[in-house]
Design a protein around this motif. Structure first.
Motif, PDB file in Angstrom:
ATOM      1  N   LEU A 186       0.831  -1.208   0.000  1.00 40.01           N
ATOM      2  CA  LEU A 186       0.000   0.000   0.000  1.00 40.01           C
ATOM      3  C   LEU A 186       0.869   1.263   0.000  1.00 40.01           C
ATOM      4  N   LYS A 187       1.971   1.239   0.738  1.00 42.24           N
ATOM      5  CA  LYS A 187       2.897   2.382   0.748  1.00 42.24           C
ATOM      6  C   LYS A 187       3.370   2.702  -0.668  1.00 42.24           C
ATOM      7  N   ALA A 188       3.687   1.654  -1.416  1.00 40.74           N
ATOM      8  CA  ALA A 188       4.164   1.855  -2.782  1.00 40.74           C
ATOM      9  C   ALA A 188       3.085   2.496  -3.651  1.00 40.74           C
ATOM     10  N   LYS A 189       1.841   2.100  -3.447  1.00 42.09           N
ATOM     11  CA  LYS A 189       0.735   2.667  -4.228  1.00 42.09           C
ATOM     12  C   LYS A 189       0.447   4.115  -3.836  1.00 42.09           C
ATOM     13  N   LEU A 190       0.613   4.433  -2.562  1.00 39.48           N
ATOM     14  CA  LEU A 190       0.291   5.773  -2.074  1.00 39.48           C
ATOM     15  C   LEU A 190       1.286   6.823  -2.551  1.00 39.48           C
ATOM     16  N   GLY A 191       2.546   6.469  -2.633  1.00 39.14           N
ATOM     17  CA  GLY A 191       3.554   7.375  -3.165  1.00 39.14           C
ATOM     18  C   GLY A 191       3.566   8.730  -2.467  1.00 39.14           C
ATOM     19  N   ASP A 192       3.442   9.804  -3.258  1.00 42.56           N
ATOM     20  CA  ASP A 192       3.505  11.166  -2.728  1.00 42.56           C
ATOM     21  C   ASP A 192       2.347  11.501  -1.792  1.00 42.56           C
ATOM     22  N   LYS A 193       1.270  10.722  -1.841  1.00 42.79           N
ATOM     23  CA  LYS A 193       0.132  10.991  -0.952  1.00 42.79           C
ATOM     24  C   LYS A 193       0.506  10.835   0.515  1.00 42.79           C
ATOM     25  N   LEU A 194       1.611  10.135   0.780  1.00 46.53           N
ATOM     26  CA  LEU A 194       2.077   9.966   2.155  1.00 46.53           C
ATOM     27  C   LEU A 194       2.556  11.284   2.767  1.00 46.53           C
ATOM     28  N   ASN A 195       2.773  12.283   1.928  1.00 42.71           N
ATOM     29  CA  ASN A 195       3.176  13.603   2.433  1.00 42.71           C
ATOM     30  C   ASN A 195       1.997  14.385   3.009  1.00 42.71           C
ATOM     31  N   MET A 196       0.780  13.926   2.769  1.00 47.58           N
ATOM     32  CA  MET A 196      -0.402  14.591   3.317  1.00 47.58           C
ATOM     33  C   MET A 196      -0.429  14.431   4.830  1.00 47.58           C
ATOM     34  N   LYS A 197      -0.696  15.526   5.532  1.00 53.18           N
ATOM     35  CA  LYS A 197      -0.761  15.487   6.992  1.00 53.18           C
ATOM     36  C   LYS A 197      -2.142  15.008   7.424  1.00 53.18           C
ATOM     37  N   VAL A 198      -2.157  13.856   8.102  1.00 55.24           N
ATOM     38  CA  VAL A 198      -3.413  13.213   8.485  1.00 55.24           C
ATOM     39  C   VAL A 198      -3.759  13.565   9.931  1.00 55.24           C
ATOM     40  N   SER A 199      -4.947  14.140  10.119  1.00 55.81           N
ATOM     41  CA  SER A 199      -5.432  14.502  11.460  1.00 55.81           C
ATOM     42  C   SER A 199      -6.480  13.490  11.906  1.00 55.81           C
ATOM     43  N   ILE A 200      -6.431  13.121  13.207  1.00 60.94           N
ATOM     44  CA  ILE A 200      -7.359  12.127  13.759  1.00 60.94           C
ATOM     45  C   ILE A 200      -8.068  12.705  14.976  1.00 60.94           C
ATOM     46  N   VAL A 201      -9.410  12.659  14.960  1.00 62.17           N
ATOM     47  CA  VAL A 201     -10.225  13.233  16.032  1.00 62.17           C
ATOM     48  C   VAL A 201     -11.297  12.226  16.435  1.00 62.17           C
ATOM     49  N   ARG A 202     -11.605  12.195  17.733  1.00 64.59           N
ATOM     50  CA  ARG A 202     -12.665  11.304  18.239  1.00 64.59           C
ATOM     51  C   ARG A 202     -13.646  12.080  19.103  1.00 64.59           C
ATOM     52  N   PHE A 203     -14.932  11.764  18.912  1.00 62.48           N
ATOM     53  CA  PHE A 203     -16.000  12.339  19.730  1.00 62.48           C
ATOM     54  C   PHE A 203     -16.598  11.256  20.623  1.00 62.48           C
ATOM     55  N   MET A 204     -16.714  11.570  21.918  1.00 64.19           N
ATOM     56  CA  MET A 204     -17.342  10.692  22.892  1.00 64.19           C
ATOM     57  C   MET A 204     -18.328  11.536  23.703  1.00 64.19           C
ATOM     58  N   ALA A 205     -19.230  10.902  24.401  1.00 67.22           N
ATOM     59  CA  ALA A 205     -20.149  11.644  25.256  1.00 67.22           C
ATOM     60  C   ALA A 205     -19.346  12.401  26.311  1.00 67.22           C
ATOM     61  N   GLY A 206     -19.356  13.713  26.246  1.00 67.96           N
ATOM     62  CA  GLY A 206     -18.654  14.524  27.236  1.00 67.96           C
ATOM     63  C   GLY A 206     -17.163  14.662  27.026  1.00 67.96           C
TER      64      GLY A 206
END
Length: 322
Positions: A186-206
């Motif tokens: 998958l890394k090989a297929k992604l190529g330059d897309k790996l330079n994209m900064k990926v943000s991760i957020v989670r919502f929980m009750a409260g």
């Protein structure tokens, strides 16, 4: 007369030889199962978070007390006799429920049912120090018990411990090698897309969280080689109790969020409030239309090798198939 006597003696001698041969063959046949039994491992010792456990033979009745452990067993071809219920699902996650038919539900990961565990007469119990340290002695009195240390990002360490515990270490290595190879492909297929900064957020009750590198999804993104926003590019679990003033820290080139909804609607309500907040809508990632909702079970809660493969499916979907 003498000739007749000699003939009778010869016949008797021949019969004795035949009988002796049959007896030897019978003894040889009877000895084969015993030989096979001696080749079976009589016992082995596993070092784990609470000490050592001696396990007799290959376990056949395994109880598992963590969600990620359930996925590990299934990937190893071992159906547990009992397991704690999934954090989401009734009682199992959608992506494993077709493999859990007949498995006894044993309460939650936080509060497993000791009586139900004992009733199953297990020959191995697998738990986790972070979750179950207080009940280790009770569990170990029921059956040999193996504990992993923690439940943070590096799920592979726990997986290999569980593989050793059920006497399937070689199979475990194969499962991990297959996963690692998929990541490399998958890394090989992604190529330059790996330079994209990926943000991760989670919502929980409260609670709202921004996830860092030492989380389930963070470890997978890191192995793939993705960039992360500066505030998320740190080797710890997550920033908890996030306030709206911290919304700018959620920005990136692409943002994935997941919501832990237990059924009362509170987490979904919080998600809607934040996603529609002017500060959130003003993020560059929101303006670019690169905000995606994904499964909390797959990206966070399940925490095992099966979920990891499903997360790779999502990465392919959002980066390669759109």
């Amino acid at each position: 007369m003498k000739s007749k006597l000699s003939s009778i003696l010869a016949i008797m001698f021949a019969l004795l030889l035949v009988l002796a041969g049959c007896s030897g063959a019978k003894e040889e046949a009877n000895s084969k199962p015993n030989k096979e039994k001696t080749e079976e491992p009589t016992s082995y010792t596993i070092e784990h978070a609470m000490g050592t456990a001696e396990i007799k033979g290959t376990p056949e009745r395994v109880v598992i007390l963590t969600n990620e452990g359930t996925e590990a067993l299934l990937a190893l071809g071992v159906k547990p006799v009992g397991a704690v219920k999934s954090w989401l699902g009734d009682p199992w996650y959608d992506h494993i429920k077709d493999q859990m038919d007949g498995v006894k539900e044993l309460g939650t990961e936080s509060e497993p049912n000791l009586e139900a565990i004992a009733a199953l007469k297990p020959d191995l119990i697998i738990g986790n120090k972070l979750r179950h340290e207080k009940i280790y002695e009770q569990l170990d009195a029921i059956a040999p018990t193996v504990f992993s240390e923690t439940l943070k990002g590096n799920w592979k360490e726990n997986f290999m411990l569980y593989a050793k515990a059920v006497n399937k270490e070689e199979k475990g290595k194969e499962v991990i090698a297959e996963y690692d190879q998929r990541v490399e492909d998958l890394k090989a297929k992604l190529g330059d897309k790996l330079n994209m900064k990926v943000s991760i957020v989670r919502f929980m009750a409260g609670d709202v969280r921004i996830y860092h590198k030492d989380s389930f999804s963070g470890v997978i993104l890191d192995q793939l080689g993705f960039a992360r926003p500066e505030s998320q590019n740190v080797n710890d679990f997550a920033e908890k109790g996030v306030t709206k003033e911290r919304i700018p820290a959620m920005d990136g080139d692409i943002l994935f969020y997941f919501t832990y909804e237990t059924g009362d609607g509170e987490a979904s309500k919080l998600e809607e409030e934040w996603i529609n907040d002017p500060l959130f809508k003003n993020l560059n990632v929101a303006k670019q239309g690169k905000v995606y909702k994904v499964s909390d079970a797959i990206w966070n809660t399940a925490g095992g090798v099966l979920a990891a493969h499903h997360m790779l499916d999502d990465i392919e979907k959002y980066f390669l198939n759109q």
